[in-house]
Design a protein around this motif. Structure first.
Motif, PDB file in Angstrom:
ATOM      1  N   ALA A  90       0.775  -1.189  -0.083  1.00  0.00           N
ATOM      2  CA  ALA A  90      -0.011  -0.060   0.114  1.00  0.00           C
ATOM      3  C   ALA A  90       0.989   1.211  -0.165  1.00  0.00           C
ATOM      4  CB  ALA A  90      -0.850   0.041   1.215  1.00  0.00           C
ATOM      5  N   LEU A  91       2.034   1.168   0.761  1.00  0.00           N
ATOM      6  CA  LEU A  91       2.964   2.246   0.775  1.00  0.00           C
ATOM      7  C   LEU A  91       3.557   2.417  -0.879  1.00  0.00           C
ATOM      8  CD1 LEU A  91       4.550   4.658   2.070  1.00  0.00           C
ATOM      9  CD2 LEU A  91       6.360   2.762   2.559  1.00  0.00           C
ATOM     10  N   ALA A  94       1.117   4.234  -3.020  1.00  0.00           N
ATOM     11  CA  ALA A  94       0.884   5.538  -2.411  1.00  0.00           C
ATOM     12  C   ALA A  94       1.937   6.502  -3.078  1.00  0.00           C
ATOM     13  CB  ALA A  94       0.739   5.776  -0.966  1.00  0.00           C
ATOM     14  N   THR A 378      -1.206   3.890   5.242  1.00  0.00           N
ATOM     15  CA  THR A 378      -1.087   3.105   4.167  1.00  0.00           C
ATOM     16  C   THR A 378      -1.112   1.501   4.640  1.00  0.00           C
ATOM     17  OG1 THR A 378       1.206   3.503   3.991  1.00  0.00           O
ATOM     18  CG2 THR A 378      -0.321   4.489   2.377  1.00  0.00           C
TER      19      THR A 378
END
Ligand SMILES: Cc1ncc(COP(=O)(O)O)c(C=O)c1O
Length: 453
Positions: A90-91, A94, A378
């Motif tokens: 998720a990071l 992002a 995230t």
């Protein structure tokens, strides 16, 4: 599932390391000896025996590549090891990066950080030789919590001197230490000569780790049944933490990956050593890998300090160590990463940095909290403010790679969670955290008091 799709990589229990990795076996240049603080002569075991367990003293100077983890310690490690290695999908999304970002999550230990990896063996080896009580210092409270639990496991009394600023900011840390049966007091305290002297001289001091160490050592020296235990800096502490990097290597193999850069936040150096040292043999053999230590700009030991012999504490009770230092009198500002407010640096990390095998960077407090917030939003984990320094650097590495149009594999150590650091997060969210500028004048002042060796 293909290896490329793995998100949470768990090592089976039977693959958890049975040995600690000792980087002293592979260092290109040998370590300079610790010195007796009174005579300035190289330390002998008898200098250390009044406060440290014999087995830990032996580990301090050992050059054996692998040191066996006792069965009793491995049994206790089993409760939380192996710790998971996460791919930060998720990071990555992002950041819109093609880099692979992995983090080793030490916050799953019952005390919420990597510190238990060394607390357990330290208390075990003390117990073996009949020690009944152990004193220590703690900054943010993570080490004190770990020592308190380890003492409970081996039925030893724990006495913890906690840096005053953190004692005030993190009252629930004290509660946990006491729940496990330990005793915790703010430092400087009235219980020791060094604490009383400091309070007289500087009544409003936020306290420092160096001061708390002086108190804990003075206490240990005053009783036959008591030894002292340190949560970072020393060679044996770095040694114990190498379970982190050894596991991470195997976990990355499971994901068919290998890091271009390995990152850890750096206070006294133990979690950085833990994740990075097991990659040192590759680095020495010429592998293209970078090992990056991250510190706060408010306490930039490696990036602004000098490489010299200095005391590990305020009043000079502990051995003189050759290390990067800002001077043992340096009082870093009361930043929210209390565990990174130490004037010195592990002699092992210092030597390897001096020899160019590792790199260091300093990051600012607000940028670090911003990275922590992005990470929480995230990857869902609220990181300890100390660990957030590694997140900041990992994000910066990914952004730089994007700019350069290259793809990297980034591994960092998430040394702990921040569930008891919410006071600090509140301050950040209400715009009250400062980017404390490191004062060159203050540094020059405190370097004046470096011992002449
Ligand atoms: C979560 C966490 N990470 C890192 C550190 C820094 O210590 P070290 O450099 O020994 O890992 C601390 C110290 O208190 C800590 O609590």
């Amino acid at each position: 599932m293909s290896r490329e799709e793995l998100t949470k990589i768990i090592l089976p229990e039977d693959k958890v390391p049975r040995f600690w990795y000792n980087v002293q076996a592979d260092m290109p240049n040998p370590m300079e000896p610790g010195l007796n603080p009174q005579t300035h002569q190289p330390l002998t075991p008898s200098d250390l025996e009044p406060i440290f367990a014999r087995e830990l003293i032996a580990q301090e100077v050992s050059t054996e590549r692998y040191i066996e983890i006792p069965k009793e310690v491995r049994e206790l490690y089993k409760q939380y090891r192996s710790t998971p290695l996460f791919r930060a999908r998720a990071l990555e999304k992002a950041l819109d990066t093609t880099c692979h970002i992995y983090y080793k999550y030490e916050g799953v230990s019952p005390v919420g950080s990597h510190k238990l990896n060394s607390a357990l063996p330290q208390v075990y080896f003390n117990k073996l030789q009949g020690i009944k009580r152990i004193t220590t210092e703690t900054g943010a409270g993570q080490w004190g919590t770990a020592l308190s639990l380890a003492c409970r496991q081996f039925d030893v009394e724990a006495m913890i001197y906690m840096v005053r600023v953190s004692y005030t900011q993190k009252p629930y840390r004290r509660s946990i230490m006491e729940l496990y049966g330990g005793k915790c007091v703010p430092s400087p305290s009235n219980l020791t000569e060094s604490g009383r002297r400091e309070q007289e001289k500087n009544p409003d001091t936020p306290g420092t780790l160096a001061m708390a160490i002086s108190e804990a050592v003075e206490d240990a020296l005053s009783r036959e049944d008591t030894n002292y235990s340190l949560g970072s800096v020393l060679n044996h502490v770095c040694l114990h933490q190498t379970v982190i990097g050894q596991e991470a290597r195997l976990q990355l193999e499971m994901a068919d990956d290998y890091p271009d850069v390995v990152i850890g936040c750096c206070g006294g150096g133990s979690n950085f050593a833990g994740i990075a040292f097991p990659f040192i043999p590759d680095k020495i053999k010429g592998k293209n890998i970078r090992l990056l230590a991250v510190e706060p700009t408010a306490c930039p030991t490696l990036t602004k300090g000098v490489y010299a012999y200095d005391f590990g504490d305020v009043i000079g009770l502990v051995p003189l160590l050759k290390m990067y230092t800002l001077g043992h009198d340096f009082t870093p500002s009361g930043i929210h990463a209390g565990g990174l407010r130490y004037h010195g640096e592990s002699p092992l990390v210092s030597r390897l940095y001096h020899d160019g095998l590792i790199e260091a960077v300093a990051v600012k407090q607000n940028a670090t909290f911003a990275a922590a917030m992005l990470f929480a939003q995230t990857e869902s984990i609220v990181p300890a403010p100390e660990s957030a320094h590694a997140i900041r650097a990992a994000i910066d590495e990914a952004l730089k790679a994007k700019e350069e149009g290259i793809k990297k594999t980034i591994l960092f150590n998430l040394s702990g969670h921040g569930h008891l650091d919410l006071f600090s997060y509140d301050r950040y969210l209400s715009g009250e955290t400062e980017d404390i500028e490191f004062s060159e004048a203050e540094l020059q002042e405190s370097l004046k008091n470096l011992p002449i060796v």
